[in-house]
Design a protein around this motif. Structure first.
Motif, PDB file in Angstrom:
ATOM      1  N   PRO A 502       0.840  -1.200   0.000  1.00  0.00           N
ATOM      2  CA  PRO A 502       0.000   0.000   0.000  1.00  0.00           C
ATOM      3  C   PRO A 502       0.869   1.241   0.000  1.00  0.00           C
ATOM      4  O   PRO A 502       2.009   1.207   0.459  1.00  0.00           O
ATOM      5  CB  PRO A 502      -0.785  -0.119   1.317  1.00  0.00           C
ATOM      6  CG  PRO A 502       0.046  -0.996   2.177  1.00  0.00           C
ATOM      7  CD  PRO A 502       0.722  -1.968   1.252  1.00  0.00           C
ATOM      8  N   ARG A 503       0.297   2.333  -0.518  1.00  0.00           N
ATOM      9  CA  ARG A 503       1.082   3.557  -0.588  1.00  0.00           C
ATOM     10  C   ARG A 503       1.476   4.008   0.814  1.00  0.00           C
ATOM     11  O   ARG A 503       0.660   4.088   1.712  1.00  0.00           O
ATOM     12  CB  ARG A 503       0.258   4.685  -1.242  1.00  0.00           C
ATOM     13  CG  ARG A 503       1.032   5.981  -1.397  1.00  0.00           C
ATOM     14  CD  ARG A 503       0.189   7.026  -2.091  1.00  0.00           C
ATOM     15  NE  ARG A 503      -0.823   7.569  -1.199  1.00  0.00           N
ATOM     16  CZ  ARG A 503      -0.584   8.542  -0.317  1.00  0.00           C
ATOM     17  NH1 ARG A 503       0.624   9.022  -0.199  1.00  0.00           N
ATOM     18  NH2 ARG A 503      -1.549   8.985   0.448  1.00  0.00           N
ATOM     19  N   ARG A 504       2.739   4.335   0.951  1.00  0.00           N
ATOM     20  CA  ARG A 504       3.219   4.791   2.246  1.00  0.00           C
ATOM     21  C   ARG A 504       2.787   6.234   2.459  1.00  0.00           C
ATOM     22  O   ARG A 504       3.114   7.114   1.675  1.00  0.00           O
ATOM     23  CB  ARG A 504       4.745   4.701   2.299  1.00  0.00           C
ATOM     24  CG  ARG A 504       5.345   5.145   3.616  1.00  0.00           C
ATOM     25  CD  ARG A 504       6.834   4.914   3.650  1.00  0.00           C
ATOM     26  NE  ARG A 504       7.462   5.418   2.447  1.00  0.00           N
ATOM     27  CZ  ARG A 504       8.744   5.295   2.194  1.00  0.00           C
ATOM     28  NH1 ARG A 504       9.515   4.629   3.024  1.00  0.00           N
ATOM     29  NH2 ARG A 504       9.265   5.806   1.096  1.00  0.00           N
ATOM     30  N   THR A 505       2.031   6.466   3.498  1.00  0.00           N
ATOM     31  CA  THR A 505       1.515   7.803   3.757  1.00  0.00           C
ATOM     32  C   THR A 505       2.666   8.754   4.043  1.00  0.00           C
ATOM     33  O   THR A 505       3.522   8.474   4.869  1.00  0.00           O
ATOM     34  CB  THR A 505       0.577   7.782   4.981  1.00  0.00           C
ATOM     35  OG1 THR A 505      -0.430   6.814   4.742  1.00  0.00           O
ATOM     36  CG2 THR A 505      -0.065   9.150   5.188  1.00  0.00           C
ATOM     37  N   THR A 506       2.680   9.890   3.340  1.00  0.00           N
ATOM     38  CA  THR A 506       3.726  10.884   3.565  1.00  0.00           C
ATOM     39  C   THR A 506       3.491  11.569   4.904  1.00  0.00           C
ATOM     40  O   THR A 506       2.416  12.058   5.174  1.00  0.00           O
ATOM     41  CB  THR A 506       3.697  11.927   2.442  1.00  0.00           C
ATOM     42  OG1 THR A 506       3.834  11.247   1.198  1.00  0.00           O
ATOM     43  CG2 THR A 506       4.818  12.928   2.584  1.00  0.00           C
ATOM     44  N   GLY A 525      12.103   9.184  -0.738  1.00  0.00           N
ATOM     45  CA  GLY A 525      12.034   7.727  -0.876  1.00  0.00           C
ATOM     46  C   GLY A 525      10.986   7.322  -1.900  1.00  0.00           C
ATOM     47  O   GLY A 525      11.222   6.446  -2.750  1.00  0.00           O
ATOM     48  N   GLU A 526       9.818   7.949  -1.848  1.00  0.00           N
ATOM     49  CA  GLU A 526       8.769   7.657  -2.827  1.00  0.00           C
ATOM     50  C   GLU A 526       9.224   8.041  -4.238  1.00  0.00           C
ATOM     51  O   GLU A 526       8.950   7.335  -5.213  1.00  0.00           O
ATOM     52  CB  GLU A 526       7.493   8.433  -2.462  1.00  0.00           C
ATOM     53  CG  GLU A 526       6.832   7.977  -1.166  1.00  0.00           C
ATOM     54  CD  GLU A 526       5.518   8.708  -0.905  1.00  0.00           C
ATOM     55  OE1 GLU A 526       4.878   9.110  -1.881  1.00  0.00           O
ATOM     56  OE2 GLU A 526       5.149   8.857   0.277  1.00  0.00           O
ATOM     57  N   ARG A 528      12.334   8.206  -5.374  1.00  0.00           N
ATOM     58  CA  ARG A 528      13.347   7.242  -5.828  1.00  0.00           C
ATOM     59  C   ARG A 528      12.689   5.948  -6.303  1.00  0.00           C
ATOM     60  O   ARG A 528      13.079   5.353  -7.318  1.00  0.00           O
ATOM     61  CB  ARG A 528      14.312   6.955  -4.672  1.00  0.00           C
ATOM     62  CG  ARG A 528      15.539   6.144  -5.055  1.00  0.00           C
ATOM     63  CD  ARG A 528      16.376   5.822  -3.833  1.00  0.00           C
ATOM     64  NE  ARG A 528      16.689   7.013  -3.069  1.00  0.00           N
ATOM     65  CZ  ARG A 528      16.208   7.280  -1.865  1.00  0.00           C
ATOM     66  NH1 ARG A 528      15.357   6.436  -1.297  1.00  0.00           N
ATOM     67  NH2 ARG A 528      16.564   8.369  -1.219  1.00  0.00           N
ATOM     68  N   GLU A 529      11.661   5.517  -5.569  1.00  0.00           N
ATOM     69  CA  GLU A 529      10.973   4.280  -5.903  1.00  0.00           C
ATOM     70  C   GLU A 529      10.239   4.388  -7.251  1.00  0.00           C
ATOM     71  O   GLU A 529      10.266   3.466  -8.068  1.00  0.00           O
ATOM     72  CB  GLU A 529       9.962   3.982  -4.783  1.00  0.00           C
ATOM     73  CG  GLU A 529       9.390   2.583  -4.770  1.00  0.00           C
ATOM     74  CD  GLU A 529       8.568   2.368  -3.493  1.00  0.00           C
ATOM     75  OE1 GLU A 529       9.057   2.724  -2.405  1.00  0.00           O
ATOM     76  OE2 GLU A 529       7.444   1.862  -3.607  1.00  0.00           O
ATOM     77  N   ALA A 530       9.625   5.547  -7.495  1.00  0.00           N
ATOM     78  CA  ALA A 530       8.892   5.730  -8.750  1.00  0.00           C
ATOM     79  C   ALA A 530       9.830   5.819  -9.944  1.00  0.00           C
ATOM     80  O   ALA A 530       9.586   5.220 -11.002  1.00  0.00           O
ATOM     81  CB  ALA A 530       8.022   6.984  -8.667  1.00  0.00           C
ATOM     82  N   ILE A 531      10.925   6.568  -9.781  1.00  0.00           N
ATOM     83  CA  ILE A 531      11.842   6.790 -10.893  1.00  0.00           C
ATOM     84  C   ILE A 531      12.599   5.524 -11.266  1.00  0.00           C
ATOM     85  O   ILE A 531      13.004   5.332 -12.416  1.00  0.00           O
ATOM     86  CB  ILE A 531      12.813   7.945 -10.551  1.00  0.00           C
ATOM     87  CG1 ILE A 531      12.034   9.266 -10.483  1.00  0.00           C
ATOM     88  CG2 ILE A 531      13.947   8.052 -11.554  1.00  0.00           C
ATOM     89  CD1 ILE A 531      12.850  10.445 -10.038  1.00  0.00           C
TER      90      ILE A 531
END
Length: 841
Positions: A502-506, A525-526, A528-531
C-alpha cells in the motif's frame, strides 16, 4: 484451589486464547484480502492551538469501533493495536527526555513529550470508561430480555470490570512511571527554573502552559469514578492509579526552591569577592557598592516574575519576599542595622547610592503590590523566614506575605530618612562644588536627573530584562489524499497492476535538531521508488501522490501565516512554516534532477545497445526534459508564490524586527536561523543547472524559477529600516513631551535630562544587537551608526553645537550628567568596535 478460582482462571485462559485467535485471524485476513487502504498508522501529531491531538482522535476512533462490535467486544478491545503501541511510545518519550538537551532552548520538546504523555492517560481513562459502560449495557439488556438484545452473547458478557482493570493495569503503571520521570525532569534536567524564567521567559511560559494542561485534564475527569482507586498490584498509594497525574505542585515547589536559592547566590558571590579583596584600600566601600548593585538587579526582576507566573502559583510573591529579605539583610548589615550606626562613616556618594536604591526598592514594591502602601504591620525579625505556606503547604498565605513586604519597606524607609539626614550633614561640611543633589521622592523619579549609578543601573536592568525566547513548537501534519489521474492509461495500469505494498503515507513530521525533515526523507524515498520503476518511469513519476499533496500543504501554510498571531511569542510557528516551504523547494529540485537523469540514462543506454538496457522501452523514452518542466511548472509557481507571501510576512506581520530583537532576542534568533537555513540550501544547490532558468509561462524574471528562494536580503533590509526608525522614534517622543511642557519652569533643563536618558537607553542597546546578529548582515554596525548619529545630533543641539555655546548656562548637575554620558558612549563604542580607538578621520 476453590472451584470459583478454577472457573475464573479457565475463563481468563479462554479470553486470552480468543484474543490470540482474533489477532491471528486478522493477520491471515490481511494476507489473503489486503485492504484497499493501508491501516492508518497512529500519528503523534499535534497542531498549534488544537485541544485534542490527531493521535488521540485516531485512537478513540479505533476504541469506539472495537467496543461497538456486536459480538466479542472485550476480545476486540484487548486485540486493539493501539495497546501494543503504548510501550513503544513510552520508550521513545523516555529516551527523548534522557538523551536530548532540555535546557532553555528546547522546552518545546518537553512540552510535546508531556502532551503525548497526557494523551496516553486520557486514552486509558476513556478505554476503561467506555469498555465498562459497554459491559454494563450488555448486562442490563440481558437481564431484561436476552432475545431483544442484539449485542448480548456469551462472549460479550464473558468479561467483568475486574478483568478490564487487570488488562489495563500494566499500561497504567507504565504511563504513571513516565509521569514520575517527567517530574524528575522538571526538577533536575531543565536546570534552574529561576534562571530560565529570568533569562528566557518565553521558554518558562511553555513550561507553565504544559503544566496547566494537566490541570485542565484533571478538572475534566474529576468525576471519573476511578480517580482515587489504585489498581496497582503493589498497593503503593497513588502509584498505578488510573487518573491524570498532576505536575503542578512539583513544578511550583521546584520554582520556589530555585528562586530562593538564586536570591542567596547573588550575594554569596558578592561576599566571596569582598573576602578576596579585604586587604585592599576602601574594601568596605567597594563591598557596599557591590551589594547595592546586586540588590538593584534582584529588585529589577520582581516585576518580570510577577508578570510571568500565574497568580495562584504564588511564585511571584515568594520571590518578592526572598528579594526583600535578602536585600534588606545585606544592606542593613552594611550600614550598621536598622538604626544605621554606620551611616555617618559613609561618603556622600555612598549615601546618595543607598538613598536612591531604597526609593527604587519601595517604589517597585508599591507598584507590584499596592496593598503594601497603607500597611504598617508589627515588627518582625529579619533573621527568620516567615511561614508563607499554610494548610497543606501548597498555597501561599497572601496576607502574611504582604505584611512581610510592607514591614521590610517601612523599615528601610525609616533608615532612608536617617540616611538623608547624614547626607544633608555632609553637604553642610563638604566644600566640593560638584556635590550630587539629593534624590527626589519616588513619585517624581521619572523627572529627576541621572547619575553614574543611574546610568549603570538602567543599562544593567535593560540588558537583563531584554532576554526572552520563544518556545520551539513541534508542528507535525499528515496528508493522505488520493490523486485523480487524468490519463486513462494510468488508471488502467493501476487497476490491472495494483502495487504489492500500500502507498506509504507521507508524514509531515519535523523532529527537533534534525537537518532533514521526515517529510522530505519520506517524499524522496517515494520519488526514488517511482523513478527506478523498470517501465513507465515518467508515468509513475507523474502519478505520485506527493504532487497532489503539495497544493493542500501550501494552502495550509498560507492559512497559518494569515490567521495566526505571529508576534514575538510565536516566531517558532514562522520557523516551522518556512522549513516546510524550504522542504517543498528542495523536493521539486530533486524531482526535476532525478527524473531528467533517469531520462538521460535511458537515452544513452538505448543509443548504445537497446538489448542491454533493462530499463529502455517506448514508454520510458516517451518523455523529454521539456515535458518534465511543463509538469512541474505549476507546482514551482505555487511554491514560489508562498515564498513571496513569507517575505511579506517578515516585512509586515511580525511587527518591528528592531523591537523584536531588543525585547525578545531569542525570538529574533529564531528568525535569523530560519533565514540562514535558506542560504544553506542555496549553497548546497548552487550548481544545479536550472538555478537561473525560469519555467514560468508568464516569463516574469525570477518568478516561478526552479531554485531556492532567498529570504536574507529582504529580512536584512527590513531590519535596517526598523532599527533606523526606532532610533528616531525615541527622540520624537522626547521632543513631543518637551513641546507640551515648554511653558513650565526649567523646561530646557528637563529636556536635556530626557535627551540624556533616551540616549543612554539607545547606547546601552548597541552591544546586545552586536551580539545577536551575524556580522555579515551588517545590522549591528548600521544600528550603531544610527544611534551615534541621532544621539550626537540631539545632544549637540542641547549644548549649542560642537563648540558647546550653551555649556556655561548648564548647571553643575547637568554638566555632570552630560560628561558621564559622553564617557559611557565612547567606552561602549570602543568596546564594541576596537578599530575606533586609534581612528581619527
Amino acid at each position: 484451589m476453590s472451584t470459583a478460582q478454577e472457573v475464573e482462571i479457565t475463563h481468563e485462559v479462554e479470553v486470552a486464547q480468543e484474543v490470540e485467535i482474533t489477532q491471528e485471524a486478522k493477520k491471515a485476513d490481511k494476507k489473503t484480502n489486503p485492504p484497499k487502504q493501508p491501516r492508518r498508522t497512529t500519528k503523534y501529531i499535534r497542531t498549534p492551538n488544537d485541544s485534542q491531538s490527531q493521535f488521540l482522535t485516531s485512537a478513540l476512533g479505533e476504541l469506539r469501533e472495537a467496543i461497538s462490535t456486536p459480538d466479542d467486544a472485550f476480545v476486540h478491545f484487548c486485540a486493539l493495536d493501539l495497546f501494543s503501541d503504548i510501550r513503544s511510545i513510552l520508550e521513545r518519550l523516555k529516551h527523548t527526555l534522557q538523551t536530548e538537551d532540555l535546557t532553555e532552548n528546547n522546552c518545546c520538546l518537553v512540552q510535546s513529550t508531556c502532551k503525548e504523555h497526557l494523551d496516553l492517560q486520557v486514552l486509558l481513562i476513556e478505554a476503561d470508561t467506555r469498555m465498562k459502560a459497554r459491559l454494563k449495557e450488555d448486562e442490563a439488556l440481558n437481564n431484561n430480555d436476552f432475545d431483544t438484545n442484539p449485542f448480548a452473547s456469551e462472549s460479550s458478557l464473558s468479561a467483568t470490570d475486574d478483568e478490564v482493570d487487570r488488562f489495563l493495569a500494566s499500561f497504567v503503571n507504565d504511563v504513571w512511571e513516565l509521569g514520575d520521570f517527567i517530574q524528575e525532569t522538571f526538577a533536575t534536567r531543565i536546570g534552574s527554573l529561576a534562571d530560565l524564567a529570568l533569562k528566557n521567559p518565553s521558554a518558562m511560559q511553555v513550561i507553565i502552559e504544559t503544566v496547566e494542561e494537566y490541570e485542565v485534564a484533571i478538572a475534566k475527569y474529576q468525576d471519573y469514578e476511578n480517580q482515587k482507586d489504585s489498581i496497582t498490584e503493589e498497593g503503593e498509594e497513588g502509584k498505578g492509579s488510573l487518573k491524570i497525574a498532576s505536575m503542578r505542585d512539583g513544578v511550583i515547589k521546584q520554582c520556589r526552591m530555585d528562586f530562593e536559592l538564586k536570591s542567596f547566590e547573588v550575594f554569596s558571590t558578592v561576599h566571596m569577592s569582598a573576602a578576596d579583596n579585604a586587604d585592599k584600600d576602601n574594601a568596605a566601600g567597594n563591598q557596599l557598592i557591590a551589594v547595592i548593585h546586586a540588590a538593584t538587579k534582584l529588585v529589577g526582576e520582581i516585576e518580570p516574575v510577577k508578570n510571568l507566573f500565574p497568580t495562584d502559583w504564588g511564585v511571584d510573591i515568594h520571590w518578592s519576599l526572598c528579594v526583600s529579605n535578602v536585600c534588606s539583610n545585606n544592606l542593613l548589615q552594611q550600614i550598621g542595622g536598622p538604626d544605621g550606626h554606620n551611616l555617618p562613616e559613609l561618603s556622600t556618594d555612598q549615601l546618595f547610592d543607598f538613598i536612591t536604591w531604597v526609593e527604587f526598592f519601595c517604589g517597585t514594591l508599591e507598584t507590584a503590590y499596592p496593598l503594601t502602601v497603607e500597611k504598617n504591620p508589627d515588627k518582625a525579625p529579619f533573621d527568620s523566614r516567615p511561614d508563607l505556606l499554610h494548610g497543606d503547604g501548597k498555597e501561599v498565605e497572601l496576607e502574611d506575605a504582604i505584611d512581610a513586604l510592607a514591614w521590610a519597606k517601612n523599615t528601610l524607609w525609616g533608615v532612608h530618612l536617617r540616611a538623608k539626614e547624614s547626607y544633608e550633614a555632609h553637604s553642610q561640611t563638604d566644600d566640593n562644588d560638584t556635590l550630587l543633589p539629593l534624590p527626589v521622592p519616588v513619585e517624581k523619579q521619572q523627572e529627576s536627573h541621572i547619575s553614574v549609578t543611574d546610568i549603570t543601573q538602567e543599562v544593567a536592568i535593560t540588558q537583563e530584562m531584554s532576554t526572552a525566547q520563544e518556545v520551539e513548537i513541534t508542528h507535525e501534519v499528515e496528508v493522505a489524499q488520493e490523486v485523480e489521474i487524468t490519463q486513462e492509461a494510468k488508471k488502467a495500469d493501476k487497476k490491472t497492476n495494483p502495487p504489492k505494498q500500500p502507498r506509504r503515507t507521507t508524514k509531515y513530521i519535523r523532529t527537533p535538531n534534525d537537518s532533514q525533515s521526515q517529510f522530505l526523507t519520506s517524499a524522496l524515498g517515494e520519488l526514488r521508488e517511482a523513478i527506478s520503476t523498470p517501465d513507465d518511469a515518467f508515468v509513475h513519476f507523474c502519478a505520485l501522490d506527493l504532487f497532489s499533496d503539495i497544493r493542500s500543504i501550501l494552502e495550509r501554510l498560507k492559512h497559518t501565516l494569515q490567521t495566526e498571531d505571529l508576534t514575538e511569542n510565536n516566531c517558532c510557528l514562522v520557523q516551522s512554516t518556512c522549513k516546510e516551504h524550504l522542504d517543498l523547494q528542495v523536493l521539486l529540485i530533486e524531482a526535476d534532477t532525478r527524473m531528467k537523469a533517469r531520462l538521460k540514462e535511458d537515452e544513452a543506454l538505448n543509443n548504445n545497445d537497446f538489448d542491454t538496457n533493462p530499463f529502455a522501452s517506448e514508454s520510458s523514452l516517451s518523455a523529454t526534459d521539456d515535458e518534465v518542466d511543463r509538469f512541474l511548472a505549476s507546482f514551482v509557481n505555487d511554491v514560489w508564490e508562498l515564498g513571496d507571501f513569507i517575505q511579506e510576512t517578515f516585512a509586515t506581520r511580525i511587527g518591528s524586527l528592531a523591537d523584536l530583537a531588543l525585547k525578545n532576542p531569542s525570538a529574533m534568533q529564531v528568525i535569523i536561523e530560519t533565514v540562514e537555513e535558506y542560504e544553506v540550501a542555496i549553497a548546497k544547490y548552487q550548481d544545479y543547472e536550472n538555478q537561473k532558468d525560469s519555467i514560468t509561462e508568464e516569463g516574469e524574471e525570477g518568478k516561478g524559477s526552479l531554485k531556492i528562494a532567498s529570504m536574507r536580503d529582504g529580512v536584512i533590509k527590513q531590519c535596517r529600516m526598523d532599527f533606523e526608525l526606532k532610533s528616531f522614534e525615541v527622540f520624537s517622543t522626547v521632543h513631543m513631551s518637551a513641546a507640551d511642557n515648554a511653558d513650565k519652569d526649567n523646561a530646557a533643563g528637563n529636556q536635556l535630562i530626557a535627551v540624556i536618558h533616551a540616549a543612554t537607553k539607545l547606547v546601552g542597546e548597541i552591544e546586545p544587537v552586536k551580539n545577536l546578529f551575524p556580522t555579515d548582515w551588517g545590522v549591528d554596525i548600521h544600528w550603531s551608526l544610527c544611534v551615534s548619529n541621532v544621539c550626537s545630533n540631539n545632544l549637540l543641539q542641547q549644548i549649542g553645537g560642537p563648540d558647546g555655546h550653551n555649556l556655561p548656562e548648564l548647571s553643575t548637575d547637568q554638566l555632570f550628567d552630560f560628561i558621564t554620558w559622553v564617557e559611557f558612549f565612547c567606552g561602549t563604542l570602543e568596546t564594541a568596535y576596537p578599530l575606533t580607538v586609534e581612528k581619527n578621520p
